[in-house]
Write an enzyme that holds these catalytic residues in place. Structure first.
Site, PDB file in Angstrom:
ATOM      1  N   CYS A  83       2.798  33.492  50.311  1.00 18.74           N
ATOM      2  CA  CYS A  83       2.937  33.095  48.896  1.00 18.74           C
ATOM      3  C   CYS A  83       4.282  32.467  48.554  1.00 18.74           C
ATOM      4  CB  CYS A  83       2.625  34.270  47.978  1.00 18.74           C
ATOM      5  SG  CYS A  83       3.767  35.676  48.118  1.00 18.74           S
ATOM      6  N   HIS A 141       4.021  39.247  44.577  1.00 24.09           N
ATOM      7  CA  HIS A 141       3.346  37.967  44.743  1.00 24.09           C
ATOM      8  C   HIS A 141       4.202  36.906  44.070  1.00 24.09           C
ATOM      9  CE1 HIS A 141       0.387  34.978  45.392  1.00 24.09           C
ATOM     10  NE2 HIS A 141       0.054  34.841  44.126  1.00 24.09           N
ATOM     11  N   ASP A 168      -0.457  28.435  40.794  1.00 20.85           N
ATOM     12  CA  ASP A 168      -0.416  29.259  41.998  1.00 20.85           C
ATOM     13  C   ASP A 168      -1.006  28.473  43.157  1.00 20.85           C
ATOM     14  OD1 ASP A 168      -0.392  31.205  43.924  1.00 20.85           O
ATOM     15  OD2 ASP A 168      -1.149  32.794  42.621  1.00 20.85           O
TER      16      ASP A 168
END
Length: 624
Positions: A273, A331, A354
Site C-alpha cells: 500500500c 493502510h 486508493d
C-alpha cells in the site's frame, strides 16, 4: 513580397518557469501551467509586412480537434472560442514578443505550437516548438486551485516526505523520495496516461478528458497498480520476493518509475500500500494536482460491507480464516485537492484516492452520504470463538459471538499484555500478562498464550510460541505472568514486517472467556548519518553512516543504498564488509548536491540476515 522567415524561437525558459512555479523540473523543455500567460520571442530573418495576419494553433494528442478541446486556433489580440489568446508586446528591431494565454480548464499534456502567417495571398505555417501544460494550483479558476501558499509548497512542490507505518501506539516514520521534478519523471507521468486502458480504447476521448482532475486522478489510480491495466507496480503480500524487490526495500518513487519506463512498461515487482501511495503522489504532483499521503491505523477492511469486522479464533487463540474481514495494522492511500463539479461544492477539497488493488468498485461512485452515515455508526469489531459442543450421536463445531444489541454481561476478569522493554530485533522479547479479578469471588483461570509472526495486514504467517498457565485469583486480586519470546524462537519465523501478534485466551471455571491481544513491532538497531561539512550546490561533501549488527551471529552480503532528490541523481549502492556479532560498522561516501533548498537524504541497509535498517536526514543545501 517575401514571406516572413523566423530565425529562431526563444521560449524564455527561465522567465516562464519562474512565473509558472516549474523551475524545479529537470528539463530544458518549456513547462507551463494552465490559466496563466507565458511569453515567447521570435527572432526574424525578414521584416514584418503591414497587413500580415498571425494565427496561432496549439494542439495536443494524436488526433487534435477543436470539438474535443485538443486543438485551439486563435488570432492575435482576439480571444479564440477555446479561451486561448495571444497579444503582441513591444520588442526590439528584428524581434517579435508574444504573450499567450491558456484557459484555466485547458487539457493538460504536451502541446505543439504553430504560427500561421497570411501575407497577401501567401499562407505559411511554422512550428514554433513544444511545451508541456500542467494543472495550476496557483490559478483561482483552475479546479485544483489551492489558496494557501504553504500548502502549495507542501503538496505540490515538496519532493520528499514521510510515510507513516507501524502500529497506532508505535508509529514509525519512513522517508520517501517523491522526486517529481527529477529527470524523466514528468515524461514518465505523461506516458502513464498514454498507456492507460482509456487511451488505448479511445485516444481522442481520453486526451479530451485530461482537462478534468477527477478523470486524470482516476486514470492514474488505476495505472499505478498492475492488476487491471498492466500498470506500474505489481502487488504482492505473500511468499518470497526473489523474482523482484521486497516492498519494504523501496525508498522512493523515482527508481520504480524509471524501471517501469526503461523496462518497456513491464510492471515493477513488488509493491504494497505505501509503495502504491508514494508512486501515485509523485505522478499527481508532477502533473500539478496537490496530493498527499495518508496513513490510517487499525484499518478495517469490511469485505462483506456489513459495518462489522468479524474475527474467528479457536480456544487456543489461533486465528481461523473463516472470513475475509480484517483489521490491518495500517493502510496507506492518497488524498488530492480539487473541486467536484459532478457532486457539488459541498464536496470540494481533499478527495480520497486508493491505488492499492483491492475490491473492485464496479464502476460506481458511492455517495458520500453513505460514508457519513457509516461514520456515525460504531463499526463493530466482533470476536467469534470456536468451541466444541456434544450433541446426540455427533460432535460439531459452532461459532458464537455476543449479541451486540443486548447489554453486555459484566466481565469477571480483565487482562493486559505489557512489554517489559523495547523489543529490538536480535534480542529476546520480555512480556507480562497482568490479570485482575473483577469480582469478590475466587477465580481459577486457565491461560493459553500464543505468539505468531504476522504481516502488517495482521495475517498470521508462522507460529512462534505456545504456552499454557494456570492462575488462581482471590477477591479482586491482581497477578502477573511473565514470559519471553527468545530470539532463537522467532528468528526463523519473523517476516520482513518484523511484526508479532501475541494472544492470551483466559478461561474461568464458570466458562467465561477473555481474549487479550498485543501487536509488537521489533525496532531497528542503531543507525546514524553524519554529513561531514557544509552542503553547497555542485560541491562534494562526505557522508558517514554508522550501524550495528543486531544479531549474535556473523552477517555478510549487506548493501548500503542511498538516494535523495537534488542530492544523488541515481541510487547509490555500496557493499558492506563482513560484520561480527554486535559489531558496529561505518561506511563513508560522497554526494554532490545539484539543487538548493531543504533536501532529504535516505539510507537503507539491506541484508539477507535481517530486514532493512533505514534512516534519513534533512539537509539545507545553499546555492553555489
Amino acid at each position: 513580397m517575401a514571406a516572413l522567415k523566423i530565425a529562431n524561437v526563444n521560449w524564455q525558459s527561465e522567465l516562464n518557469k519562474a512565473a509558472h512555479h516549474t523551475s524545479d523540473y529537470s528539463s530544458t523543455e518549456a513547462i507551463l501551467r494552465r490559466g496563466q500567460p507565458f511569453t515567447i520571442t521570435l527572432h526574424l530573418q525578414t521584416m514584418v509586412q503591414s497587413g500580415d495576419n498571425f494565427t496561432f494553433i496549439a494542439s495536443t494528442g494524436p488526433s487534435p480537434a477543436e470539438s474535443q478541446r485538443t486543438k485551439a486556433v486563435f488570432n492575435l489580440s482576439e480571444e479564440g472560442a477555446s479561451g486561448w489568446s495571444a497579444t503582441q508586446e513591444p520588442s526590439e528591431p528584428g524581434c517579435m514578443n508574444f504573450t499567450i494565454f491558456s484557459p484555466a480548464n485547458a487539457v493538460i499534456g504536451r502541446y505543439k505550437l504553430k504560427l500561421q502567417i497570411v501575407s497577401g495571398n501567401k499562407v505559411s505555417s511554422t512550428l514554433l516548438g513544444q511545451f508541456v501544460l500542467l494543472f495550476n494550483p496557483w490559478c483561482p479558476n483552475d479546479d485544483v486551485y489551492m489558496a494557501n501558499e504553504k500548502e502549495r509548497q507542501e503538496y505540490v512542490l515538496n519532493d520528499s516526505g514521510i510515510i507513516f507505518q507501524g502500529l497506532e501506539k508505535y508509529i514509525q516514520q519512513e522517508a520517501w523520495n517523491y522526486g517529481q521534478f527529477e529527470e524523466d519523471i514528468l515524461d514518465i507521468s505523461l506516458a502513464i496516461l498514454d498507456r492507460s486502458l482509456n487511451h488505448r480504447q479511445d485516444p481522442a476521448a481520453d486526451v479530451s478528458n485530461r482537462n478534468n482532475p477527477i478523470y486524470v486522478s482516476r486514470v492514474i489510480s488505476a495505472m499505478v497498480n498492475s492488476n487491471d491495466e498492466k500498470g506500474v507496480v505489481e502487488g504482492k503480500w505473500n511468499g518470497k520476493y526473489c523474482s523482484g524487490t521486497n516492498p519494504l526495500q523501496w525508498s522512493g518513487s523515482v527508481t520504480i518509475l524509471r524501471k517501469w519506463y526503461r523496462g518497456r512498461y513491464k510492471p515493477v515487482r513488488y509493491g504494497q500500500c505505501w509503495v502504491f501511495a508514494g508512486v501515485m503522489c509523485t505522478v499527481l504532483r508532477s502533473l500539478g494536482i496537490p496530493t498527499r499521503v495518508i496513513t490510517n491505523f487499525n484499518s478495517a477492511h469490511d469485505r462483506n460491507i456489513n459495518l462489522s469486522i468479524d474475527k474467528y479464533v479457536d480456544i487456543s487463540g489461533k486465528t481461523l480464516h473463516l472470513t475475509e474481514d480484517s483489521v490491518w495494522n495500517f493502510h496507506v492511500w492518497n488524498e488530492s485537492w480539487f473541486i467536484r463539479r459532478d457532486l457539488g461544492s459541498f464536496y470540494d477539497g481533499w478527495q480520497v484516492l486508493d491505488a492499492t488493488p483491492q475490491e473492485r468498485s464496479k464502476g460506481s461512485l458511492k455517495e458520500r452520504q453513505v460514508y457519513k452515515k457509516a461514520l456515525k455508526l460504531l463499526a463493530v469489531r466482533s470476536t467469534w470463538k470456536r468451541t466444541k459442543i456434544t450433541r446426540r450421536r455427533r460432535r460439531s463445531s459452532v461459532a458464537w459471538r455476543q449479541n451486540m444489541t443486548q447489554p453486555a454481561q459484566k466481565p469477571s476478569i480483565s487482562g493486559k499484555l505489557i512489554l517489559d522493554a523495547s523489543p529490538v530485533i536480535g534480542q529476546d522479547i520480555l512480556l507480562t500478562l497482568a490479570l485482575r479479578n473483577l469480582t469478590s469471588d475466587f477465580n481459577n483461570i486457565k491461560v493459553k498464550l500464543r505468539a505468531s509472526a504476522i504481516l502488517y495486514t495482521r495475517k498470521p504467517k508462522a507460529e512462534i510460541l505456545q504456552l499454557s498457565r494456570s492462575v488462581k485469583l482471590g477477591s479482586e486480586e491482581v497477578k502477573e505472568i511473565s514470559f519471553k519470546i527468545s530470539y532463537s524462537q522467532y528468528k526463523n519465523s519473523l517476516v520482513d514486517d518484523r511484526k508479532i501478534l501475541v494472544t492470551a485466551v483466559c478461561e474461568t471455571k464458570q466458562g467465561a472467556s477473555l481474549l487479550v491481544e498485543k501487536d509488537i513491532v521489533l525496532q531497528d538497531p542503531f543507525l546514524t548519518i553524519k554529513v561531514l561539512g557544509p552542503t553547497v550546490v555542485h560541491k562534494a561533501v562526505d557522508v558517514q553512516v554508522t550501524f550495528t549488527n543486531p544479531l549474535s551471529e556473523v552477517v555478510t552480503g549487506c548493501v548500503l543504498r542511498a538516494e535523495g532528490s537534488g542530492l544523488i541523481k541515481d541510487q547509490l549502492r555500496i557493499n558492506v564488509a563482513r560484520m561480527a556479532p554486535m559489531e558496529s560498522s561505518t561506511v563513508q561516501f560522497e554526494i554532490i548536491p545539484y539543487k538548493s533548498g531543504t533536501r532529504q537524504l535516505q539510507v537503507d541497509l539491506v541484508c539477507i540476515h535481517f530486514s532493512d535498517i533505514k534512516g534519513f536526514v534533512m539537509l539545507d543545501v545553499t546555492p553555489a
